[in-house]
Scaffold this motif. Sequence first.
Motif, short mmCIF file in Angstrom:
data_model
loop_
_atom_site.label_atom_id
_atom_site.label_comp_id
_atom_site.label_asym_id
_atom_site.label_seq_id
_atom_site.Cartn_x
_atom_site.Cartn_y
_atom_site.Cartn_z
N ASP A 16 42.29 15.25 147.57
CA ASP A 16 41.74 13.98 148.03
C ASP A 16 42.13 12.83 147.10
OD1 ASP A 16 40.49 15.22 150.18
OD2 ASP A 16 38.76 15.77 148.95
N GLY A 17 43.37 12.76 146.73
CA GLY A 17 43.84 11.66 145.89
C GLY A 17 43.58 11.85 144.40
N LYS A 18 42.77 12.86 144.07
CA LYS A 18 42.52 13.10 142.63
C LYS A 18 43.45 14.20 142.15
CE LYS A 18 39.04 13.65 139.95
NZ LYS A 18 37.83 14.36 139.56
N ARG A 19 44.06 13.96 140.99
CA ARG A 19 45.01 14.95 140.47
C ARG A 19 44.26 16.06 139.75
NH1 ARG A 19 51.02 13.42 139.72
NH2 ARG A 19 50.47 13.24 141.90
N ALA A 20 44.29 17.25 140.32
CA ALA A 20 43.57 18.37 139.72
C ALA A 20 44.45 19.08 138.71
CB ALA A 20 43.11 19.34 140.80
N VAL A 21 45.73 19.17 139.01
CA VAL A 21 46.70 19.80 138.10
C VAL A 21 47.87 18.84 137.97
CG1 VAL A 21 48.32 21.70 137.82
CG2 VAL A 21 46.01 22.15 138.64
N ASP A 22 48.17 18.50 136.73
CA ASP A 22 49.12 17.42 136.48
C ASP A 22 50.28 17.93 135.64
OD1 ASP A 22 50.35 15.04 136.16
OD2 ASP A 22 48.69 14.03 135.13
N ASN A 23 51.38 18.26 136.30
CA ASN A 23 52.60 18.65 135.59
C ASN A 23 52.43 19.76 134.57
OD1 ASN A 23 55.19 17.40 136.13
ND2 ASN A 23 53.96 15.52 136.12
N ILE A 24 51.86 20.84 135.02
CA ILE A 24 51.65 21.94 134.07
C ILE A 24 52.84 22.90 134.11
CG2 ILE A 24 50.28 24.06 133.75
CD1 ILE A 24 47.83 22.42 133.92
#
Lengths: 303, 436
Positions: A16-24
């Motif tokens: 929903d537009g929120k980044r839960a996992v960011d470039n891991i």
Amino acid sequence: MNEQALSLKDLVKDFDGKRAVDNISFTVRRGDILGLLGPNGAGKTTTIRMVMNIIAPDAGHIEILGKNFSEKVKDRIGYLPEERGLYRKLKVMDTLLFMGELKGMKIAAIRERGRLLLKQFQLDGYEEKKVEELSKGMAQKLQFIITILHNPELLILDEPFSGLDPLNIELIKDIILSSKREGTTIIYSTHLMEYAEKTVDSLVMIDKGRKVLDGTLAAVKAEYGQKFVKVQYEGDARFVGALPYVKSWRDSGREMEVELADLSKREQLLRDLLEKVTVNGFQLSEPSLQNIFIRKVQEGERA
Amino acid sequence: MKKILAVIKKEYKAIVKKKSFIIMTILTPVLMGGMMFVPVLLMKVGRTEKKIAVADFAGGYYQALTAKSTTRQEPGKPGFDLEGSMRKPRESEVAGLISFSPVKLNGRDAAVVVREYEQKILKKEIDGLLLIPADVKSGRQVSYYATSISDFATNSFIASTLRTVISQQLLLEKQIDPAVVREATRDVLVDTFKVKKEGTTKSSSGMDYIMSLFMMIILFGVLIGYGQMIMRGVLEEKSSRISELLISSAKSTYLFYGKVLGIGLAGLTQVALWILLSIILVSRFSGAVDASILSFLTPEIGLYFVVFFILGFFIYAIPYAIVGAAVNTDQEAQQFSTAIVWMMLIPYFIGFSATQNPNTTLALVASLIPIFSPILMFMRITASTPPLWQIATSIILCSLTIWGLAWLGAKIFRVGMLMYGKKPSLGEILRWIRYK
């Protein structure tokens, strides 16, 4: 054989537009125990669910046991989800038979290994009992037996210790260690860093969807050096935080962990302490993972 | 493929081993059989001879009543009453079970006789008093006194006997031969023959109607029962948080199809056992299977029942499974499943008229609509013989629908199984379908 049991590259997932996992990105060597550490809501479960192909990543690449995820690879992985449960009306042995068959095992093999594991977990004699008749602790053991029933090459455990009593925690630690001795690769997530400290070979720390740190346990600890002193004491030690050579400190009331700007200041610290409080113990220590994590997050916020 | 078998096996065993399955399997035919046989048995066993006193103020009627009550009538054969229609079996059951005795009037008043016999009835010396007034011929009214007056068979026996006697007397007075009237008023019986390609057979239309309703009720009941079982099973996997473990072990489509197939097989097993048990029960208690049931239950009908049972099962079971995967609580599931039941009721209501007029345009069109055809086409087949192309079309349309539903269901199942706690909107469910 590929050296890597698992390799993640630039994994991204938005909810929903929120980044839960960011470039891991990280890799796990075969035969290692990797701890995926971070507070609740850091993105550990989301990462694991992407590895298990339960949710699809928005971007990035995952290679598991040397290949892309496939139906076949499921049989070689033992997965303990964070959300777990069993069929309440099914009998214990029938549960094992069903879950074993789903993992592609033969019935005779399931029975044989099932009995062995039930015995190992002190659940022998419960084969014909329904799952709903088991105590909570027993059901947790059964859940774990299912995870390792098919002798997986790779164990992925999401918060394996949550909700367990101390006896079962010890039991599961033993199983993790003995699996490692048999060559199994183990990845587990936890927010309880004290547990990880005692078992992992390497670790990945994540916070707010980002990786803050990874490496072998030894390397991580070495990076933070021997600048820590552990002190057991009695009295009011609040002045320690204000000492100029103290970089950080964590007080637990009767024990404190002090990070020095320079290790040579340790004698100075002892002298200052002796003036104000009763010192019961004083030793150099490695920084705890908890401490490293807090330091790392603080550094990240400052930057 | 092995995994799908494992799921089928587990689901099948979980149902078949349940106590309720075993109880229902045995109880249903016994209860159904009971409903058919018990009243008949009670009639035969539970009756005792009734003693009725007759106060015949008109004269001559007592003899007529005793003459009739001692001659047992064969059911179905015209008796000596003027209607000449088939004597109701019930009435003939009564004959021979009533013994009439005359009341000595000695010039007494009717009221006096009644008072005297009221006491006798209460003391159970006698079961009833029949009072025939002097003007019965014109007034056509008699009185019957008893503690139990709900015995319709006795009442109608008395009424029809008296009517016959009165009619005969009237005819004789007018010098008309009762035999002429009897002949003139004899009923016309309709023998029904069912014309089929394989040949024409004599069969009773009532039996056809009852049997096709009966099979439709079984179909309907089983579809709802097992559909809800699937729904609850999926919901249980969700609420017990087992679905993530399942999906990490096997393909979600395997889990989905395995579940539907396993529970469907259990349903088919139950129906097969019912039929088997019914045949055993019927042949045990009625000596031989009734010929008209046999003429109805041709292998052809049996085959169509199985085919349409399977088609109907999937058409309704998959929506049930989808509901189970999409919702989170029993209450929500119940709301949706009510909607499915209403959908099933539509063909059921059309079906009532379709059994009588199986070839109307409404029946034809409705029986080709896939969600209706498992029930309706089957009804039409039992009631008449629809052209083969219609049967084939409905089977093909149903199969296509099932294929589409299965595809859709697997998609919704895959995502819905992992959605805990949140009630999805319709828009969200549509997004699940597009989700790869």
